[in-house]
Write a protein that holds these residues in place. Sequence first.
Motif, mmCIF file in Angstrom:
data_model
loop_
_atom_site.group_PDB
_atom_site.id
_atom_site.type_symbol
_atom_site.label_atom_id
_atom_site.label_comp_id
_atom_site.label_asym_id
_atom_site.label_seq_id
_atom_site.Cartn_x
_atom_site.Cartn_y
_atom_site.Cartn_z
ATOM 1 N N LYS A 30 0.862 -1.186 0.000
ATOM 2 C CA LYS A 30 0.000 0.000 0.000
ATOM 3 C C LYS A 30 0.895 1.230 0.000
ATOM 4 C CE LYS A 30 -3.759 -2.219 2.478
ATOM 5 N NZ LYS A 30 -4.469 -2.295 3.757
ATOM 6 N N ALA A 31 0.478 2.244 -0.751
ATOM 7 C CA ALA A 31 1.203 3.520 -0.809
ATOM 8 C C ALA A 31 0.215 4.629 -0.469
ATOM 9 C CB ALA A 31 1.776 3.732 -2.207
ATOM 10 N N ASN A 32 0.740 5.740 0.072
ATOM 11 C CA ASN A 32 -0.158 6.817 0.487
ATOM 12 C C ASN A 32 0.290 8.169 -0.060
ATOM 13 O OD1 ASN A 32 1.923 7.791 2.198
ATOM 14 N ND2 ASN A 32 1.223 6.505 3.868
ATOM 15 N N ASP A 33 -0.435 9.212 0.306
ATOM 16 C CA ASP A 33 -0.114 10.565 -0.154
ATOM 17 C C ASP A 33 1.088 11.171 0.553
ATOM 18 O OD1 ASP A 33 -2.113 10.623 -2.076
ATOM 19 O OD2 ASP A 33 -3.568 11.629 -0.781
ATOM 20 N N ALA A 34 1.637 10.480 1.551
ATOM 21 C CA ALA A 34 2.817 10.967 2.272
ATOM 22 C C ALA A 34 4.100 10.325 1.731
ATOM 23 C CB ALA A 34 2.675 10.688 3.768
ATOM 24 N N ILE A 39 5.234 -1.193 3.752
ATOM 25 C CA ILE A 39 6.218 -2.213 4.120
ATOM 26 C C ILE A 39 7.608 -1.771 3.687
ATOM 27 C CG2 ILE A 39 4.581 -4.136 4.038
ATOM 28 C CD1 ILE A 39 5.762 -4.879 1.294
ATOM 29 N N LYS A 40 8.613 -2.239 4.391
ATOM 30 C CA LYS A 40 10.016 -1.947 4.057
ATOM 31 C C LYS A 40 10.727 -3.167 3.484
ATOM 32 C CE LYS A 40 10.257 2.299 5.628
ATOM 33 N NZ LYS A 40 10.245 3.388 4.684
ATOM 34 N N THR A 41 10.189 -4.360 3.770
ATOM 35 C CA THR A 41 10.754 -5.593 3.224
ATOM 36 C C THR A 41 9.609 -6.502 2.790
ATOM 37 O OG1 THR A 41 10.822 -6.731 5.347
ATOM 38 C CG2 THR A 41 12.807 -5.539 4.701
#
Length: 151
Positions: A30-34, A39-41
């Motif tokens: 998931k990606a957001n407006d910030a 997740i990092k891995t």
Amino acid sequence: MKTALLLAGLALAGVSSHAFAADNCTVKIKANDAMQYDIKTATVSASCPAITIELTHTGKMPVAAMGHNVVVSQTVLYDAIARDGLKAGAAAGYVPKNDPRVIAATALIGGGQSTKTTFAGSRLKAGGDYAFYCSFPGHATLMRGKLIVVK
């Protein structure tokens, strides 16, 4: 009674290990407006015939202002690919077209949208050094993670 519980436990163990194996071939991000991935891995199995990357943009901003994608490459190549993606431009989703250094890339999406891409698991080797990142201008520095490939 003990036998029934033991059999139920074994059945559940078999289901959960199978679910883990199936999940090990799909990465959900998931990606957001910030400008953040959730997740990092991520871990995938080199034995997967196909690996799927699913991206959901949970923000509200349009693709032109806060577009996100997921690009997979060897870690040492991510910076050069991101730079070349800038040259490729928005029409190409900021991913160099037909670039053999790019293992996989999703489409560029805006807030509220989802996308996915699937690629051959044979493109990754167990123990290899891989990264996933967003190639939208200025995002790759913050929006990147490590893709861990296990046997």
